[in-house]
Design a protein around this motif. Structure first.
Motif, PDB file in Angstrom:
ATOM      1  N   VAL A 112      50.758-157.286   5.959  1.00 52.41           N
ATOM      2  CA  VAL A 112      51.585-156.884   7.104  1.00 52.41           C
ATOM      3  C   VAL A 112      52.549-155.769   6.708  1.00 52.41           C
ATOM      4  O   VAL A 112      52.764-154.797   7.456  1.00 52.41           O
ATOM      5  CB  VAL A 112      52.344-158.108   7.655  1.00 52.41           C
ATOM      6  CG1 VAL A 112      53.355-157.679   8.717  1.00 52.41           C
ATOM      7  CG2 VAL A 112      51.365-159.110   8.238  1.00 52.41           C
ATOM      8  N   MET A 113      53.149-155.884   5.515  1.00 49.35           N
ATOM      9  CA  MET A 113      54.096-154.874   5.080  1.00 49.35           C
ATOM     10  C   MET A 113      53.418-153.517   4.878  1.00 49.35           C
ATOM     11  O   MET A 113      53.934-152.480   5.333  1.00 49.35           O
ATOM     12  CB  MET A 113      54.738-155.322   3.769  1.00 49.35           C
ATOM     13  CG  MET A 113      55.769-154.339   3.226  1.00 49.35           C
ATOM     14  SD  MET A 113      56.385-154.841   1.610  1.00 49.35           S
ATOM     15  CE  MET A 113      54.889-154.642   0.623  1.00 49.35           C
ATOM     16  N   VAL A 114      52.269-153.525   4.249  1.00 51.64           N
ATOM     17  CA  VAL A 114      51.571-152.257   3.987  1.00 51.64           C
ATOM     18  C   VAL A 114      51.116-151.615   5.291  1.00 51.64           C
ATOM     19  O   VAL A 114      51.369-150.421   5.545  1.00 51.64           O
ATOM     20  CB  VAL A 114      50.387-152.484   3.034  1.00 51.64           C
ATOM     21  CG1 VAL A 114      49.538-151.222   2.926  1.00 51.64           C
ATOM     22  CG2 VAL A 114      50.881-152.902   1.666  1.00 51.64           C
ATOM     23  N   PHE A 115      50.453-152.392   6.146  1.00 50.87           N
ATOM     24  CA  PHE A 115      49.963-151.810   7.389  1.00 50.87           C
ATOM     25  C   PHE A 115      51.118-151.399   8.299  1.00 50.87           C
ATOM     26  O   PHE A 115      51.080-150.339   8.926  1.00 50.87           O
ATOM     27  CB  PHE A 115      49.049-152.793   8.113  1.00 50.87           C
ATOM     28  CG  PHE A 115      48.640-152.314   9.480  1.00 50.87           C
ATOM     29  CD1 PHE A 115      47.818-151.207   9.630  1.00 50.87           C
ATOM     30  CD2 PHE A 115      49.099-152.949  10.624  1.00 50.87           C
ATOM     31  CE1 PHE A 115      47.453-150.754  10.888  1.00 50.87           C
ATOM     32  CE2 PHE A 115      48.740-152.511  11.880  1.00 50.87           C
ATOM     33  CZ  PHE A 115      47.910-151.402  12.017  1.00 50.87           C
ATOM     34  N   GLY A 116      52.158-152.241   8.400  1.00 54.29           N
ATOM     35  CA  GLY A 116      53.292-151.897   9.251  1.00 54.29           C
ATOM     36  C   GLY A 116      53.975-150.622   8.798  1.00 54.29           C
ATOM     37  O   GLY A 116      54.332-149.767   9.614  1.00 54.29           O
ATOM     38  N   GLY A 117      54.164-150.475   7.485  1.00 57.91           N
ATOM     39  CA  GLY A 117      54.797-149.255   6.995  1.00 57.91           C
ATOM     40  C   GLY A 117      53.967-148.013   7.249  1.00 57.91           C
ATOM     41  O   GLY A 117      54.472-146.980   7.705  1.00 57.91           O
ATOM     42  N   LEU A 118      52.646-148.097   6.983  1.00 57.58           N
ATOM     43  CA  LEU A 118      51.783-146.935   7.212  1.00 57.58           C
ATOM     44  C   LEU A 118      51.649-146.620   8.700  1.00 57.58           C
ATOM     45  O   LEU A 118      51.594-145.450   9.092  1.00 57.58           O
ATOM     46  CB  LEU A 118      50.404-147.194   6.590  1.00 57.58           C
ATOM     47  CG  LEU A 118      50.374-147.267   5.065  1.00 57.58           C
ATOM     48  CD1 LEU A 118      48.984-147.650   4.580  1.00 57.58           C
ATOM     49  CD2 LEU A 118      50.796-145.927   4.453  1.00 57.58           C
ATOM     50  N   TRP A 119      51.611-147.647   9.541  1.00 54.53           N
ATOM     51  CA  TRP A 119      51.533-147.404  10.986  1.00 54.53           C
ATOM     52  C   TRP A 119      52.805-146.733  11.491  1.00 54.53           C
ATOM     53  O   TRP A 119      52.765-145.838  12.345  1.00 54.53           O
ATOM     54  CB  TRP A 119      51.312-148.715  11.727  1.00 54.53           C
ATOM     55  CG  TRP A 119      51.190-148.524  13.214  1.00 54.53           C
ATOM     56  CD1 TRP A 119      50.077-148.184  13.918  1.00 54.53           C
ATOM     57  CD2 TRP A 119      52.251-148.660  14.170  1.00 54.53           C
ATOM     58  NE1 TRP A 119      50.376-148.097  15.255  1.00 54.53           N
ATOM     59  CE2 TRP A 119      51.700-148.379  15.439  1.00 54.53           C
ATOM     60  CE3 TRP A 119      53.602-148.985  14.065  1.00 54.53           C
ATOM     61  CZ2 TRP A 119      52.465-148.423  16.603  1.00 54.53           C
ATOM     62  CZ3 TRP A 119      54.364-149.019  15.226  1.00 54.53           C
ATOM     63  CH2 TRP A 119      53.793-148.747  16.475  1.00 54.53           C
ATOM     64  N   LEU A 120      53.958-147.126  10.964  1.00 55.21           N
ATOM     65  CA  LEU A 120      55.215-146.499  11.363  1.00 55.21           C
ATOM     66  C   LEU A 120      55.237-145.029  10.951  1.00 55.21           C
ATOM     67  O   LEU A 120      55.677-144.158  11.717  1.00 55.21           O
ATOM     68  CB  LEU A 120      56.387-147.251  10.733  1.00 55.21           C
ATOM     69  CG  LEU A 120      57.802-146.733  11.062  1.00 55.21           C
ATOM     70  CD1 LEU A 120      58.042-146.800  12.567  1.00 55.21           C
ATOM     71  CD2 LEU A 120      58.852-147.526  10.307  1.00 55.21           C
ATOM     72  N   VAL A 121      54.748-144.752   9.752  1.00 62.69           N
ATOM     73  CA  VAL A 121      54.689-143.355   9.300  1.00 62.69           C
ATOM     74  C   VAL A 121      53.781-142.532  10.200  1.00 62.69           C
ATOM     75  O   VAL A 121      54.107-141.403  10.601  1.00 62.69           O
ATOM     76  CB  VAL A 121      54.221-143.291   7.828  1.00 62.69           C
ATOM     77  CG1 VAL A 121      53.945-141.845   7.411  1.00 62.69           C
ATOM     78  CG2 VAL A 121      55.261-143.914   6.916  1.00 62.69           C
ATOM     79  N   SER A 122      52.610-143.070  10.562  1.00 65.42           N
ATOM     80  CA  SER A 122      51.686-142.341  11.440  1.00 65.42           C
ATOM     81  C   SER A 122      52.294-142.123  12.820  1.00 65.42           C
ATOM     82  O   SER A 122      52.122-141.048  13.418  1.00 65.42           O
ATOM     83  CB  SER A 122      50.367-143.101  11.553  1.00 65.42           C
ATOM     84  OG  SER A 122      50.553-144.337  12.217  1.00 65.42           O
ATOM     85  N   ALA A 123      53.015-143.110  13.349  1.00 60.64           N
ATOM     86  CA  ALA A 123      53.652-142.944  14.654  1.00 60.64           C
ATOM     87  C   ALA A 123      54.710-141.850  14.611  1.00 60.64           C
ATOM     88  O   ALA A 123      54.836-141.046  15.557  1.00 60.64           O
ATOM     89  CB  ALA A 123      54.264-144.267  15.104  1.00 60.64           C
TER      90      ALA A 123
END
Length: 560
Positions: free
Chosen positions: A201-212
């Motif tokens: 969750v931490m890895v995907f959430g962080g990368l998704w926030l960066v992409s957004a």
């Protein structure tokens, strides 16, 4: 004939679903040997993938008696041997939990013969490694016969290396004694499950926030985001790309976490499903972005027929992506879909034979759009049909005729016929023949030519390459042939120019006293004084081509 073909394909489809055809029983007087029935291995050790899956299930249930059966060692014949096997299984479990690793589920071979391109003997496979005293020891499995079946088990050489290494390690250093007060879920402590899920969750959430944030920044920098191909690509690609990158990071970091092998291997197995979902998500968003960009451009160009084809292709690609993703997910769960795919192939052949006209029209529509012989709004002639194109669909093209009726032509037929497109011409031909009577003198004929040439030269809409010549002397008139082009692509404009040219030519010829010839027929009656006038001239009946009533006039030439 069509019914028999359909019935035949239906019969083949049923046979494919039913499975392989077995031989008929032998005749009573023929002695046939009894076929030996081979039962599947209850421990599922037929392939490296199924063997690792069964071993993980046994370790998750802490069933070390069953786990020991995945080791290449003699069957236990005494209680001491059984306890020794259980001890080795427990020690192996501890080594996997403390720095050991197994290959991800998707990378293991699902064939009974294993991998043949790994530079190992054909009867060996490498499925992972364990760490003892900071030394990496590969975990090899071998294929051998057990109870008449070829099965995969952890090799005796690997077990010997592990046993020799663990004998030199102090008791408890291998982690054999786990805390007894930990709450286990599916064979692994809850904290291990929480650690792995939290990492994901931490890895995907962080990368998704960066992409957004990247997409939001690009939206502010791009002037027209709807028409920008680069922005549409990044908007479609970044969210699924962040999920793919998160999966790669999770694979790397999960191997380094001090968690139970059961939790790690289980999550890594089903992380393959997340990878398939990410790839399909990326494909679907990319297809939508490209299709919407193409549709927006085609709508600005008023090419509605391409919009229909793009929509059909988008749906087709999406269906194929979903089908292949479903096959990949089923394969992750260990479900063999080979028979189903073969059955679908036979059913697809039968469906294609029944829908061949539909496929022909679909291919025809693609040909029409690619070749572009017509567009919506063009005035065309196809065979005997003349009219305006109203719509180019997936299956057919609709034409509004001059009688205000709608003619629908299948695109398969349209692509194979000769199409005359009047809207595609850049100028209109002006090619009248001006006939003057025989009563015109040579000087008047020269003046008539000069008048026609002058009218053409004065008209600005006439292209430069024109000519007006005395083209022939027929049995009724002198013909002045005009060859020129009205330099306009608009039909209404050329109609007005044509009318003005003809009216001006007639007006100037009339002012010069030059008469235009009209179709006529002269009939001379002669005989014994009958039908003669007082001055001996014959009577001539001249018939107008456009009138059925004859009129008589004097002809100034002697009768015979």
């Amino acid at each position: 004939m069509r019914f028999r073909l359909s019935f035949s394909f239906l019969f083949l489809f049923i046979l494919a679903l039913a499975g392989p055809v077995h031989a008929l029983p032998a005749a009573p007087d023929t002695e046939a040997p009894a076929a030996e029935t081979v039962h599947p291995d209850p421990l599922r050790r037929e392939t490296p993938r199924s063997m690792v899956s069964g071993l993980i299930e046994a370790l998750a249930e802490l069933d070390y008696d069953r786990a020991a059966q995945y080791f290449d060692m003699p069957a236990a014949t005494s209680n001491r041997q059984r306890m020794n096997a259980v001890s080795q299984a427990r020690a192996f479990h501890a080594l996997l939990d403390n720095g050991g690793s197994l290959k991800p589920f998707a990378t293991l071979s699902n064939q009974a013969s294993g991998r043949v391109d790994d530079d190992l003997p054909l009867d060996q496979e490498n499925i992972g490694e364990v760490t003892v005293q900071d030394k990496k020891t590969p975990v090899l499995i071998t294929r051998s016969e057990v109870d008449g079946q070829q099965v995969w088990r952890i090799s005796s050489a690997t077990l010997g290396q592990i046993a020799a290494a663990t004998r030199r390690v102090p008791a408890g250093a291998t982690g054999e004694t786990a805390p007894q007060d930990e709450y286990l879920v599916a064979g692994a402590p809850v904290k291990d499950w929480g650690m792995l899920l939290g990492l994901g969750v931490m890895v995907f959430g962080g990368l998704w926030l960066v992409s957004a944030l990247v997409v939001a920044a690009m939206r502010r920098l791009v002037t027209d985001s709807a028409a920008s191909g680069i922005y549409r690509f990044f908007e479609a690609a970044l969210p699924p790309a962040s999920l793919l990158l998160a999966v790669a990071v999770f694979y790397t970091w999960a191997e380094r976490l001090p968690v139970a092998i059961v939790a790690r291997q289980t999550l890594l197995r089903y992380t393959g499903i997340v990878t398939v979902i990410a790839l399909v998500w990326f494909g679907l968003r990319l297809v939508d972005a490209i299709s919407e960009l193409v549709i927006a451009r085609m709508q600005r160009r008023q090419r509605r027929q391409i919009v229909s084809v793009v929509t059909l292709l988008r749906r087709t690609v999406k269906i194929l992506l979903l089908v292949f993703s479903g096959i990949g997910i089923l394969d992750t769960f260990g479900i063999d879909v080979t028979t189903g795919i073969a059955a679908l192939g036979i059913g697809g052949i039968a469906l294609a034979l029944g829908a061949q006209k539909t496929v022909e029209n679909l291919v025809g529509s693609v040909t029409v759009i690619a070749d572009r012989p017509l567009q919506v709004g063009d005035f065309i002639k196809v065979g005997d049909v003349v009219g305006t194109v109203e719509d180019v669909g997936i299956r057919s093209t609709r034409i509004r005729t001059l009688e205000r009726t709608i003619v629908t032509i299948p695109n398969g037929d349209l692509s194979a016929r000769q199409i005359e497109n009047f809207a595609a011409r850049d100028r209109f031909l002006f090619n009248p023949t001006i006939a003057v009577t025989y009563a015109t003198s040579s000087a008047q004929l020269q003046e008539a030519l000069a008048i026609v040439r002058g009218v053409l030269a004065d008209e600005e809409k006439i292209a430069e390459s024109w000519r007006a010549r005395l083209g022939g002397i027929t049995d009724r008139a002198f013909n002045i042939d005009v060859f020129s082009y009205i330099d306009t692509a608009e039909f209404d404009v050329q109609v007005a120019v044509r009318e003005n040219l003809l009216f001006t030519i007639y007006q100037r010829l009339e002012a010069a006293g030059i008469r235009l010839a009209h179709p006529s027929q002269t009939v001379v009656f002669q005989g014994d004084g009958q039908g003669k006038t007082e001055d001996g001239q014959g009577a001539r009946a001249e018939h107008d081509a456009g009138s059925a009533r004859p009129r008589l006039e004097k002809e100034e030439r002697p009768g015979r």
